[in-house]
Design a protein around this motif. Structure first.
Motif, PDB file in Angstrom:
ATOM      1  N   GLU A  46      -4.928  18.576 -20.898  1.00 25.23           N
ATOM      2  CA  GLU A  46      -4.291  17.694 -22.564  1.00 25.23           C
ATOM      3  C   GLU A  46      -5.366  18.073 -23.620  1.00 25.23           C
ATOM      4  N   VAL A  47      -6.544  17.998 -23.283  1.00 24.92           N
ATOM      5  CA  VAL A  47      -7.551  18.521 -24.343  1.00 24.92           C
ATOM      6  C   VAL A  47      -7.181  20.004 -24.926  1.00 24.92           C
ATOM      7  N   VAL A  48      -7.347  20.728 -23.950  1.00 25.93           N
ATOM      8  CA  VAL A  48      -7.180  22.110 -24.015  1.00 25.93           C
ATOM      9  C   VAL A  48      -5.725  22.660 -24.764  1.00 25.93           C
ATOM     10  N   ALA A  49      -4.915  21.905 -24.353  1.00 27.44           N
ATOM     11  CA  ALA A  49      -3.271  22.033 -25.126  1.00 27.44           C
ATOM     12  C   ALA A  49      -3.427  21.381 -26.406  1.00 27.44           C
ATOM     13  N   GLY A  50      -4.541  20.940 -27.025  1.00 25.48           N
ATOM     14  CA  GLY A  50      -4.531  20.151 -28.040  1.00 25.48           C
ATOM     15  C   GLY A  50      -3.939  18.757 -28.505  1.00 25.48           C
ATOM     16  N   TYR A  51      -3.631  18.089 -27.395  1.00 19.20           N
ATOM     17  CA  TYR A  51      -3.074  16.644 -27.476  1.00 19.20           C
ATOM     18  C   TYR A  51      -3.866  15.770 -27.473  1.00 19.20           C
ATOM     19  N   SER A  52      -5.046  15.804 -26.636  1.00 17.51           N
ATOM     20  CA  SER A  52      -6.122  14.766 -26.543  1.00 17.51           C
ATOM     21  C   SER A  52      -7.148  15.204 -27.554  1.00 17.51           C
ATOM     22  N   ASP A  53      -7.776  14.402 -28.073  1.00 25.27           N
ATOM     23  CA  ASP A  53      -9.085  14.592 -29.037  1.00 25.27           C
ATOM     24  C   ASP A  53     -10.410  13.900 -28.301  1.00 25.27           C
ATOM     25  N   SER A  54     -10.057  13.389 -27.350  1.00 23.02           N
ATOM     26  CA  SER A  54     -11.482  12.975 -26.748  1.00 23.02           C
ATOM     27  C   SER A  54     -11.420  12.958 -25.039  1.00 23.02           C
ATOM     28  N   LEU A  55     -12.300  12.751 -24.467  1.00 28.88           N
ATOM     29  CA  LEU A  55     -12.538  12.713 -23.069  1.00 28.88           C
ATOM     30  C   LEU A  55     -13.638  11.886 -22.662  1.00 28.88           C
ATOM     31  N   ILE A  56     -13.147  10.530 -22.045  1.00 31.29           N
ATOM     32  CA  ILE A  56     -14.330   9.893 -21.554  1.00 31.29           C
ATOM     33  C   ILE A  56     -14.506   9.817 -19.953  1.00 31.29           C
ATOM     34  N   VAL A  57     -15.601   9.929 -19.523  1.00 24.12           N
ATOM     35  CA  VAL A  57     -15.680   9.817 -17.882  1.00 24.12           C
ATOM     36  C   VAL A  57     -16.713   8.901 -17.766  1.00 24.12           C
ATOM     37  N   GLU A  58     -16.250   7.779 -16.867  1.00 22.62           N
ATOM     38  CA  GLU A  58     -17.248   6.606 -16.486  1.00 22.62           C
ATOM     39  C   GLU A  58     -17.408   6.512 -15.099  1.00 22.62           C
ATOM     40  N   CYS A  59     -18.735   6.361 -14.657  1.00 24.59           N
ATOM     41  CA  CYS A  59     -19.137   6.168 -13.064  1.00 24.59           C
ATOM     42  C   CYS A  59     -19.622   5.081 -12.848  1.00 24.59           C
ATOM     43  N   GLN A  60     -19.512   4.416 -11.914  1.00 21.23           N
ATOM     44  CA  GLN A  60     -19.870   2.849 -11.355  1.00 21.23           C
ATOM     45  C   GLN A  60     -20.256   3.389  -9.952  1.00 21.23           C
ATOM     46  N   VAL A  61     -21.494   3.404  -9.774  1.00 14.47           N
ATOM     47  CA  VAL A  61     -22.183   3.910  -8.482  1.00 14.47           C
ATOM     48  C   VAL A  61     -23.023   2.708  -7.776  1.00 14.47           C
ATOM     49  N   ASN A  62     -22.782   2.104  -6.810  1.00 16.42           N
ATOM     50  CA  ASN A  62     -23.764   1.371  -6.044  1.00 16.42           C
ATOM     51  C   ASN A  62     -23.905   1.586  -4.730  1.00 16.42           C
ATOM     52  N   ASP A  63     -24.571   0.790  -3.748  1.00 16.33           N
ATOM     53  CA  ASP A  63     -24.886   1.191  -2.484  1.00 16.33           C
ATOM     54  C   ASP A  63     -23.731   1.077  -1.472  1.00 16.33           C
ATOM     55  N   LYS A  64     -22.572   0.527  -1.961  1.00 12.82           N
ATOM     56  CA  LYS A  64     -21.409   0.367  -1.186  1.00 12.82           C
ATOM     57  C   LYS A  64     -20.297   1.119  -1.578  1.00 12.82           C
ATOM     58  N   GLN A  65     -20.004   1.420  -2.845  1.00  5.95           N
ATOM     59  CA  GLN A  65     -18.705   2.196  -3.151  1.00  5.95           C
ATOM     60  C   GLN A  65     -19.234   3.054  -4.691  1.00  5.95           C
ATOM     61  N   ALA A  66     -18.202   3.754  -4.838  1.00  3.98           N
ATOM     62  CA  ALA A  66     -18.223   4.722  -6.245  1.00  3.98           C
ATOM     63  C   ALA A  66     -16.950   4.901  -6.704  1.00  3.98           C
ATOM     64  N   THR A  67     -16.898   4.264  -8.040  1.00  5.52           N
ATOM     65  CA  THR A  67     -15.603   4.287  -8.913  1.00  5.52           C
ATOM     66  C   THR A  67     -15.789   5.279  -9.932  1.00  5.52           C
ATOM     67  N   TYR A  68     -14.697   5.983 -10.148  1.00  7.14           N
ATOM     68  CA  TYR A  68     -14.754   7.116 -11.109  1.00  7.14           C
ATOM     69  C   TYR A  68     -13.530   7.027 -12.123  1.00  7.14           C
ATOM     70  N   VAL A  69     -13.626   6.955 -13.630  1.00 13.16           N
ATOM     71  CA  VAL A  69     -12.677   6.514 -14.305  1.00 13.16           C
ATOM     72  C   VAL A  69     -12.624   7.791 -15.445  1.00 13.16           C
ATOM     73  N   ILE A  70     -11.539   8.509 -15.752  1.00 19.98           N
ATOM     74  CA  ILE A  70     -11.562   9.343 -16.660  1.00 19.98           C
ATOM     75  C   ILE A  70     -10.392   9.113 -17.568  1.00 19.98           C
ATOM     76  N   LYS A  71     -10.588   9.146 -18.809  1.00 16.65           N
ATOM     77  CA  LYS A  71      -9.704   8.669 -19.839  1.00 16.65           C
ATOM     78  C   LYS A  71      -9.466   9.862 -21.074  1.00 16.65           C
ATOM     79  N   ASP A  72      -8.259  10.193 -21.107  1.00 15.28           N
ATOM     80  CA  ASP A  72      -7.931  10.997 -22.282  1.00 15.28           C
ATOM     81  C   ASP A  72      -7.064  10.351 -23.396  1.00 15.28           C
ATOM     82  N   THR A  73      -6.723  10.829 -24.360  1.00 13.81           N
ATOM     83  CA  THR A  73      -5.813  10.285 -25.394  1.00 13.81           C
ATOM     84  C   THR A  73      -4.670  11.567 -25.579  1.00 13.81           C
ATOM     85  N   GLY A  74      -4.179  12.112 -24.453  1.00 16.49           N
ATOM     86  CA  GLY A  74      -3.121  13.109 -24.471  1.00 16.49           C
ATOM     87  C   GLY A  74      -1.816  12.435 -24.459  1.00 16.49           C
ATOM     88  N   ARG A  75      -0.841  13.176 -24.400  1.00 20.46           N
ATOM     89  CA  ARG A  75       0.682  12.726 -24.111  1.00 20.46           C
ATOM     90  C   ARG A  75       0.896  11.663 -23.177  1.00 20.46           C
TER      91      ARG A  75
END
Length: 260
Positions: A46-75
């Motif tokens: 979506e970013v390369v196609a010109g529809y999203s003007d930002s990319l946010i990557v969030e990672c929350q990691v501890n000794d029991k699990q890992a959560t990955y969050v990817i956000k864009d502002t595309g279509r």
């Protein structure tokens, strides 16, 4: 071994086949890096196609699990329903449960894209412990949540004033059955995001365990300003990258004919 009959013939669901033969779909299963790549590639398209003007990557990691969050502002993911095996199925549900579903089998929605095989979201759903997708497309929001691949509730679409975009979040627990390690290496994520930034993708934000991490790659050009008619990009300029030793490396690019 001589008793080969109808009982030996199995008909698996799409998700069960991914789980049983995951090597066909993701290759290396040392870490969930393939799931991370599938999620971030959708946002990058979506970013390369010109529809999203930002990319946010969030990672929350501890000794029991890992959560990955990817956000864009595309279509956002298209809303509505598709007929699947004679029944109407929400597009969001189809994308995470049917391995032959997707919007990248032709050039009508994307001139170029990182993912083409239509199994990415299914792989995330099949091999993660939980998946959450919140997507807004043209004033309509859809949301889906799964645990071990099973929908917690039916997908519902609602009118909204939210801006278009997609949030994909998945969690892999320490006792995962599919990966040797449940954590995507921090160094891998940093390198991938720095590479994107070096090739002109701007407004990338990386947050690891609640702290924003500075990306060190810089680029003098903008991909969106150099499109070619064949879907490639002509790039010229210098790229400056800081390596692990805090040394600045400068690469001179005279011309690149690049497909993303």
């Amino acid at each position: 071994m001589n008793n080969y009959n109808s009982d030996n013939i199995k008909i698996l669901s799409d998700l069960d086949h991914i789980r049983l033969r995951f090597g066909m779909y993701i290759g290396n299963n040392e870490t969930p890096v393939s799931l991370f790549n599938e999620a971030i590639d959708n946002a990058i398209d979506e970013v390369v196609a010109g529809y999203s003007d930002s990319l946010i990557v969030e990672c929350q990691v501890n000794d029991k699990q890992a959560t990955y969050v990817i956000k864009d502002t595309g279509r956002g993911i298209p809303t509505g329903y598709k007929e699947v095996n004679g029944q109407n199925m929400a597009i969001l549900e189809a994308l995470i449960t049917k391995s032959n579903s997707g919007g990248k089998f032709d050039n009508s929605a994307y001139l170029s894209s990182a993912g083409l095989n239509g199994v990415g979201m299914c792989c995330i759903n099949a091999l993660s412990d939980s998946l959450h997708i919140h997507s807004t497309n043209d004033g309509v929001t859809g949301e889906v949540n799964t645990i071990d691949g099973e929908l917690i509730a039916p997908v519902e679409y609602k009118e909204t004033r939210e801006k278009s975009g997609t949030i994909t979040s998945f969690t892999v627990k320490k006792d995962t059955k599919y990966f040797d390690d449940f954590v995507v290496p921090y160094e891998y994520i940093i390198h991938k995001l720095n590479t994107y930034q070096a090739f002109g993708i701007k407004n990338i934000k990386f947050v690891y365990n609640g702290e924003e991490v500075e990306l060190t790659a810089t680029s003098p050009f903008d991909l969106h300003k150099h499109p070619m008619d064949n879907g490639k990009y002509a790039l010229k300029g210098d790229i400056e990258v800081t390596n692990d030793k805090k040394e600045k490396l400068r690469l001179s690019l005279q011309y690149i004919d690049l497909i993303l």
